[in-house]
Design a protein around this motif. Structure first.
Motif: not given
Length: 172
Positions: A15, A18, A38, A52, A55-56, A58-60, A62
């Motif tokens: 975390q 991220l 993935r 992931n 993708d993780d 990318a989610s933070v 946007p």
């Protein structure tokens, strides 16, 4: 333009990593090495890794375009996140050491090395190519000094750069 390069180390800091991205969205381009997309047991061997991670991140982020350049079974490699206000004219990668999927029996020193490229423009509208790279691993007691493979990889990078027009930034 602000460009940051970082070895993401498979996301082993969890975390914290991220949160770093979430709190540094003033950066225009993130160049990352050792990123999973993935991932399966073929590439993701440490329980601390985030399979992931791409993708993780990318989610933070946007407001960014994520670009993945794999070097092992389309699961592990380089990633770039480009702020969506920056025009992207072309992207891709070339191998400068070995080839895609050259990993042998989980030996990290056998991984092929690619050079990710993003063609964009600087603030003045001039052509700019941003390169992302992770060099040959120093495993098995080789150390950080020059080797024949490292010198060849560097020559391959220089040869590619000579084909480019405009300014070039090499990160990694």
């Amino acid at each position: 333009m602000k460009i940051l390069t970082l070895n993401a180390w498979g996301g082993r800091t969890g975390q914290q990593l991220l949160d770093f991205f979430a709190h540094h969205q003033e950066i225009d381009v993130f160049l990352l090495q050792e990123v999973y997309l993935r991932a399966t047991e073929k590439t993701c061997w440490d329980e601390r890794d985030l399979p992931n991670l791409f993708d993780d991140i990318a989610s933070v982020l946007p407001e960014y375009v994520g670009l993945f350049a794999p070097s092992v079974v389309h699961e592990w490699g380089l990633a770039a996140f480009v702020k969506n206000t920056l025009p992207i004219h072309e992207t891709g990668d070339i191998f400068v050491h070995k080839t895609m999927d050259s990993l042998i029996d989980g030996d990290g020193s056998s991984i092929g090395r690619n050079l990710q490229f993003i063609k964009t423009q600087n603030e003045a509208g001039e052509p700019l190519t941003i390169l992302n790279f992770h060099g040959i691993w120093a495993g098995h007691g080789v150390g950080k000094g020059d080797t024949e493979d490292r010198l060849k990889q560097s020559k391959n990078i220089i040869s590619f750069i000579k084909t480019l027009s405009g300014n070039v930034v090499l990160g990694g």
